[in-house]
Design a protein around this motif. Structure first.
Motif, short mmCIF file in Angstrom:
data_model
loop_
_atom_site.label_atom_id
_atom_site.label_comp_id
_atom_site.label_asym_id
_atom_site.label_seq_id
_atom_site.Cartn_x
_atom_site.Cartn_y
_atom_site.Cartn_z
N CYS A 41 0.83 -1.21 0.00
CA CYS A 41 0.00 0.00 0.00
C CYS A 41 0.86 1.25 0.00
O CYS A 41 0.59 2.21 -0.72
CB CYS A 41 -0.94 0.01 1.20
N LEU A 46 -1.53 -1.57 -5.03
CA LEU A 46 -2.77 -2.06 -4.43
C LEU A 46 -3.17 -3.44 -4.93
O LEU A 46 -3.75 -4.22 -4.17
CB LEU A 46 -3.91 -1.08 -4.65
N HIS A 50 -4.00 -6.46 -2.40
CA HIS A 50 -5.24 -7.24 -2.39
C HIS A 50 -4.97 -8.73 -2.59
O HIS A 50 -5.68 -9.56 -2.02
CB HIS A 50 -6.21 -6.70 -3.46
N ASN A 75 -6.94 2.56 -0.51
CA ASN A 75 -7.95 2.75 -1.56
C ASN A 75 -8.43 4.20 -1.60
O ASN A 75 -8.58 4.78 -2.68
CB ASN A 75 -9.12 1.79 -1.38
N ARG A 78 -5.95 6.52 -3.17
CA ARG A 78 -5.88 6.38 -4.63
C ARG A 78 -7.20 6.77 -5.29
O ARG A 78 -7.40 6.57 -6.48
CB ARG A 78 -5.54 4.94 -5.04
N GLY A 79 -8.13 7.30 -4.49
CA GLY A 79 -9.41 7.77 -5.04
C GLY A 79 -10.42 6.67 -5.28
O GLY A 79 -11.43 6.89 -5.94
N ASN A 80 -10.17 5.49 -4.75
CA ASN A 80 -11.07 4.36 -4.96
C ASN A 80 -11.99 4.20 -3.74
O ASN A 80 -11.82 3.29 -2.92
CB ASN A 80 -10.28 3.07 -5.21
N ILE A 81 -12.96 5.08 -3.63
CA ILE A 81 -13.89 5.05 -2.50
C ILE A 81 -14.75 3.79 -2.56
O ILE A 81 -15.05 3.18 -1.53
CB ILE A 81 -14.78 6.32 -2.49
N HIS A 82 -15.12 3.38 -3.77
CA HIS A 82 -15.91 2.17 -3.94
C HIS A 82 -15.17 0.95 -3.35
O HIS A 82 -15.76 0.12 -2.67
CB HIS A 82 -16.24 1.95 -5.42
N GLY A 83 -13.86 0.88 -3.63
CA GLY A 83 -13.04 -0.21 -3.08
C GLY A 83 -13.01 -0.19 -1.57
O GLY A 83 -13.04 -1.23 -0.92
N GLU A 86 -16.31 -1.58 -0.32
CA GLU A 86 -16.33 -3.04 -0.49
C GLU A 86 -15.55 -3.73 0.62
O GLU A 86 -15.99 -4.75 1.16
CB GLU A 86 -15.76 -3.44 -1.85
#
Length: 148
Positions: A41, A46, A50, A75, A78-83, A86
């Motif tokens: 990370c 990423l 994972h 996450n 890196r702007g991956n709010i959806h990740g 989840e």
């Protein structure tokens, strides 16, 4: 030693140690995996982080709150709010209780989505569960409200 390599940013050296552990048929611990996940990370890898989460399960270990929190924070960065969401759902599905740090990371993610009310609700949920927010939690919320 692995932790030291990770802290200086040498994930390749940490992975060499991990491979040596496996070759010698020594079962890695959750701390081993958490170090590697943190290292991946920290270096922006990423996908590899994972994969380590999946590997934890192959060894019959249960990820810790630290495991999920580290991945959720990476996450978000890196702007991956959806990740992040989840991972939170997976954490809850595995009956792994979030810590105050986990909640703070989720609050940070909600704020980035502009979901201020949900972030405040999460603080209320923390209190309801007997988890006390710390100054970082409140500073995150204050910063958000100042921007709003």
């Amino acid at each position: 030693m692995m932790d030291g390599y990770v802290k200086i940013g040498s994930i390749a050296q940490a992975m060499r140690l991990y491979k040596q552990i496996i070759e010698k048929r020594i079962n890695p611990s959750i701390v081993t995996f958490n170090n590697l996940i943190y290292g991946f990370c920290k270096t922006g890898k990423l996908v590899e982080a994972h994969k380590m989460l999946d590997t934890i399960k192959l060894f019959g270990l249960l990820p810790s709150p630290f495991t999920y929190t580290t991945l959720m924070d990476a996450n978000i960065e890196r702007g991956n709010i959806h990740g992040m969401l989840e991972l939170l759902q997976e954490m809850e599905a595995n009956a792994i209780e979030p810590t105050h740090v986990s909640y703070t990371v989720v609050i940070k993610g909600l704020i980035k989505l502009g979901k201020l009310q949900e972030a405040v609700h999460l603080v209320e949920e923390m209190y309801a569960k007997g988890i006390t927010p710390d100054q970082i939690t409140y500073n995150t919320l204050i910063k958000c409200f100042c921007k709003a």
